[in-house]
Write an enzyme that holds these catalytic residues in place. Sequence first.
Site, short mmCIF file in Angstrom:
data_model
loop_
_atom_site.label_atom_id
_atom_site.label_comp_id
_atom_site.label_asym_id
_atom_site.label_seq_id
_atom_site.Cartn_x
_atom_site.Cartn_y
_atom_site.Cartn_z
N TYR A 1 0.61 -9.41 16.35
CA TYR A 1 0.37 -8.33 15.38
C TYR A 1 -0.80 -7.47 15.85
O TYR A 1 -0.72 -6.23 15.86
CB TYR A 1 0.08 -8.92 14.00
CG TYR A 1 -0.30 -7.88 12.97
CD1 TYR A 1 0.66 -7.03 12.44
CD2 TYR A 1 -1.62 -7.74 12.54
CE1 TYR A 1 0.33 -6.06 11.50
CE2 TYR A 1 -1.97 -6.77 11.60
CZ TYR A 1 -0.99 -5.94 11.09
OH TYR A 1 -1.34 -4.98 10.16
N LYS B 1 -1.10 -3.41 16.92
CA LYS B 1 -2.05 -2.47 16.31
C LYS B 1 -3.06 -1.93 17.34
O LYS B 1 -3.50 -0.78 17.24
CB LYS B 1 -2.78 -3.14 15.15
CG LYS B 1 -1.85 -3.46 13.97
CD LYS B 1 -1.13 -2.23 13.47
CE LYS B 1 -0.28 -2.51 12.24
NZ LYS B 1 0.42 -1.31 11.75
N ASP C 1 15.57 2.95 8.83
CA ASP C 1 15.03 1.86 9.63
C ASP C 1 14.25 2.54 10.75
O ASP C 1 14.84 3.20 11.61
CB ASP C 1 16.18 1.01 10.19
CG ASP C 1 15.70 -0.09 11.13
OD1 ASP C 1 14.50 -0.10 11.49
OD2 ASP C 1 16.53 -0.93 11.51
N ASN D 1 3.27 4.24 7.79
CA ASN D 1 2.83 3.02 7.13
C ASN D 1 3.75 1.82 7.38
O ASN D 1 3.33 0.69 7.22
CB ASN D 1 2.71 3.28 5.62
CG ASN D 1 2.45 2.03 4.82
OD1 ASN D 1 1.39 1.43 4.91
ND2 ASN D 1 3.44 1.61 4.03
N LEU E 1 0.83 -1.21 0.00
CA LEU E 1 0.00 0.00 0.00
C LEU E 1 0.86 1.26 0.00
O LEU E 1 0.51 2.26 -0.64
CB LEU E 1 -0.92 0.00 1.22
CG LEU E 1 -1.99 -1.11 1.26
CD1 LEU E 1 -2.79 -1.02 2.56
CD2 LEU E 1 -2.94 -1.01 0.06
N SER F 1 -3.14 1.39 11.35
CA SER F 1 -3.53 0.32 12.24
C SER F 1 -3.99 -0.82 11.34
O SER F 1 -3.36 -1.13 10.33
CB SER F 1 -4.64 0.80 13.18
OG SER F 1 -5.10 -0.26 14.01
N THR G 1 -1.82 -8.02 -1.15
CA THR G 1 -0.42 -7.60 -1.18
C THR G 1 0.42 -8.77 -0.68
O THR G 1 -0.09 -9.88 -0.49
CB THR G 1 -0.21 -6.38 -0.26
OG1 THR G 1 -0.45 -6.78 1.10
CG2 THR G 1 -1.16 -5.24 -0.62
#
Length: 272
Positions: free
Chosen positions: A148, A152, A56, A83, A14, A134, A183
């Site tokens: 994960y 978020k 980074d 992002n 994205l 998020s 993706t």
Amino acid sequence: MKKTIFITGASRGLGRIWTETFLKRGDNVVAAVRNTDSLKELVAQFPDNLLVLQLDVTDKKASFEVVSKAKTHFGQIDVLINNAGYGHLGAIEELEEQQIRAQFETNVFGLIWLTQAIIPIMREQKSGHIIQLSSALGVVALPTLGIYSASKFAVEGLSESLASEVAGFGIKVTILEPNGYETDFSASSAMQSKPLEQYDAVRAALQEGNKAEDYGVPEATSEAVLKLVDTENPPLRLILGKAGIQWIKYAYSERMKTWDEWQEVSVAAHGK
């Protein structure tokens, strides 16, 4: 009106799509990436509008330095899109300490460093828009994606607090909550713990419930993001994708049911 957009994780997925979208309509873009060679073609195509900087995001000092370079180069930064991030697959028992720390270093701490670096610039400008990536999984958690989701959920909480803190400076905050997209999120960009056979059935059930139609077309997000950065009063939260809307509405309806059922106990626990 031409804007200057600072976006992390701009080399693929994205982030890459949005970078190209902004450039094609004439905006300035600062693309922060791990490997600057990944955007060579775009630099050749948009030499005046694109500044590519190696970063980074887990490096706090470097994060502040690249934001300063971006400000010096373009004179202002109108929008930050945090992002950069990745997914980690693994049941909670399967996670190793370093995997947990690495997930938070990128998805949470990296986002915080860029946010902290950009606020003084936007405060001085008396304007700006911080967009935090998020996920629908930052609202609804799934098995084997717990770490994960935890990262978020952290982004959700700190960004909601941030929005209240910086509103008086003319800075807007939006939390983007995409559902799954076609993706490489679950493939080359994702990490995975060594699986324990005890969770094979959990993984199988999750895979069985996976439907192709739940995954959106990445390019379709471009128009939504353009509308978001152009609106005078952006929302605090924006879901991307119809599957995400369904999941989140269902999750909140179930939560409300539970809270209502246990309301008497909750009120009694107040003590006065």
